[in-house]
Design an enzyme around this catalytic site. Structure first.
Site, PDB file in Angstrom:
ATOM      1  N   SER A 142       5.522  10.185   5.201  1.00  0.00           N
ATOM      2  CA  SER A 142       5.374   8.868   5.993  1.00  0.00           C
ATOM      3  C   SER A 142       6.810   8.267   6.684  1.00  0.00           C
ATOM      4  O   SER A 142       7.089   9.382   7.490  1.00  0.00           O
ATOM      5  CB  SER A 142       4.803   7.794   5.129  1.00  0.00           C
ATOM      6  OG  SER A 142       4.515   6.493   5.827  1.00  0.00           O
ATOM      7  N   ASP A 223      -5.960   9.578   6.847  1.00  0.00           N
ATOM      8  CA  ASP A 223      -5.134   8.655   7.484  1.00  0.00           C
ATOM      9  C   ASP A 223      -5.626   7.945   8.783  1.00  0.00           C
ATOM     10  O   ASP A 223      -6.792   8.453   8.931  1.00  0.00           O
ATOM     11  CB  ASP A 223      -3.985   9.589   8.151  1.00  0.00           C
ATOM     12  CG  ASP A 223      -2.718   9.825   7.149  1.00  0.00           C
ATOM     13  OD1 ASP A 223      -2.272   8.897   6.646  1.00  0.00           O
ATOM     14  OD2 ASP A 223      -2.354  10.964   6.946  1.00  0.00           O
ATOM     15  N   HIS A 255      -3.545   8.534   2.754  1.00  0.00           N
ATOM     16  CA  HIS A 255      -2.192   8.414   3.108  1.00  0.00           C
ATOM     17  C   HIS A 255      -1.205   8.563   1.699  1.00  0.00           C
ATOM     18  O   HIS A 255      -0.115   9.150   1.932  1.00  0.00           O
ATOM     19  CB  HIS A 255      -1.795   7.101   3.960  1.00  0.00           C
ATOM     20  CG  HIS A 255      -0.372   7.041   4.295  1.00  0.00           C
ATOM     21  ND1 HIS A 255      -0.020   7.840   5.785  1.00  0.00           N
ATOM     22  CD2 HIS A 255       0.673   6.347   3.885  1.00  0.00           C
ATOM     23  CE1 HIS A 255       1.326   7.491   5.774  1.00  0.00           C
ATOM     24  NE2 HIS A 255       1.503   6.827   4.850  1.00  0.00           N
TER      25      HIS A 255
END
Length: 272
Positions: A142, A223, A255
Site C-alpha cells: 500500500s 482492491d 487489500h
C-alpha cells in the site's frame, strides 16, 4: 475518489469498520509468532529520528552471506509501524533469508519528502552495517509500496553507496499521489501539488540500466478499481522504460489479506 481510495470499503470478507481492526490483529499476532521463532534485533537505529529504527529477523542459519527482504509497511503514511510488520518473516528466515521491517516517521509528524528519504537511508545503513548481505529485495504494501517504488528512482551518488537491489515487490500500491490530494487521506499528510508530483513514482520512471532489478507488482482482486488501475499503469510505464516487470493479479484476496498471507509458506506471493 473518497470511495476509491478507501480500501476498507472494497472487501467482501468484512465490513469497513471491522477490517482495519482485523488487519491490526492478524499482523500483530503474526509478528509475535515471528519474534518468538527467530534470532532478532529490535529497534536498531539507522538515524537519529524517533521513527528511524529497524527490526531485523535473521535467518535460521546465518552463517556466510544471506539475502535480505526489506519490508516497508503501509497505513496511508500515517498509521501502522514496524512493530507489527514482522509477520512475513517465518517462511523466509527458515529458507535462509533475513527480513528487515523498516520504521519511518508517519504523518502528521512525518512529511512525504522525509519518509522517502528515510527509506532510502535505511538501505544505505543496512549495506554499510551488514557486509554479509547478499542482495536486497524490497517489499512494500500500500503506502509502503509507494515508498519502495520511490527507491527505484533514487540517485545513489549523493549517498556514496549503491545498495545491491535484486528485486522489488510492490503490493497494492499508490504510484501517482495526485488523486490523494483530493481525499481525506491528505488531511494528515498536508501535501501540496508540488510535493505530490515530486514523490509520485509514476512521474519519475528512469530508464532501466543493464543491471536493473526485477519488479513485481501485485494487486488484489478486491482492491478498488483505482488501486488496480494504478498498478497496471505503473507497470506499463516501467516496462516502457525497459524494466523487467511482472504484474500479478491475485484472486480471492482484498487489500489487507493480500499481504497478511505472506506469513503462509504456500501462499503464491510468498513462493514468488
Amino acid at each position: 475518489l473518497e470511495d476509491q481510495y478507501s480500501p476498507s470499503r472494497w472487501s467482501p470478507r468484512l465490513d469497513r469498520d471491522t477490517i482495519i481492526d482485523a488487519h491490526l490483529a492478524v499482523t500483530a499476532a503474526g509478528t509475535e509468532r515471528a519474534r518468538a521463532g527467530a534470532q532478532i534485533l529490535l529497534h536498531v537505529p539507522y538515524g537519529n529520528g524517533d521513527g528511524e529504527k529497524l527490526d531485523i529477523y535473521f535467518p535460521t542459519d546465518p552463517s556466510g552471506t544471506f539475502p535480505v527482504l526489506v519490508y516497508i509497511h503501509g497505513g496511508y503514511w500515517q498509521c501502522l509501524s514496524k512493530d507489527n510488520s514482522g509477520f512475513a518473516a517465518p517462511p523466509l528466515v527458515s529458507q535462509g533469508v533475513a527480513v528487515v521491517a523498516v520504521g519511518y516517521d508517519t504523518a502528521p509528524k512525518g512529511h512525504m519528502d522525509a519518509m522517502v528519504l528515510q527509506v532510502r537511508r535505511s538501505l544505505v545503513f543496512l549495506v554499510e552495517r551488514y557486509p554479509r548481505i547478499r542482495g536486497i529485495y524490497l517489499c512494500g504494501h500500500s503506502a509502503g509500496a509507494h515508498l519502495a517504488a520511490m527507491v527505484l528512482s533514487t540517485d545513489w551518488t549523493e549517498f556514496q553507496v549503491v545498495p545491491d537491489i535484486k528485486g522489488v515487490v510492490l503490493v497494492s500500491g499508490v504510484y501517482d499521489l495526485e488523486p490523494i490530494l483530493h481525499t481525506y487521506v491528505n488531511d494528515a499528510l498536508n501535501m501540496s501539488w508540488e510535493v505530490a508530483q515530486r514523490n509520485s513514482p509514476m512521474r519519475h520512471v528512469t530508464p532501466a540500466v543493464p543491471a536493473a532489478c526485477e519488479v513485481l507488482l501485485a494487486v488484489a482482486q478486491h482492491d478498488s478499481p483505482e488501486f488496480r488501475r494504478q498498478s497496471q499503469e505503473y507497470s506499463q510505464a516501467l516496462r516502457a522504460a525497459g524494466w523487467s516487470v511482472s504484474l500479478l493479479d491475485l484472486a480471492g484476496v482484498d487489500h489487507f489479506d493480500v499481504i497478511e498471507k505472506l506469513s503462509e509458506d504456500s501462499y503464491v506471493l510468498t513462493q514468488v
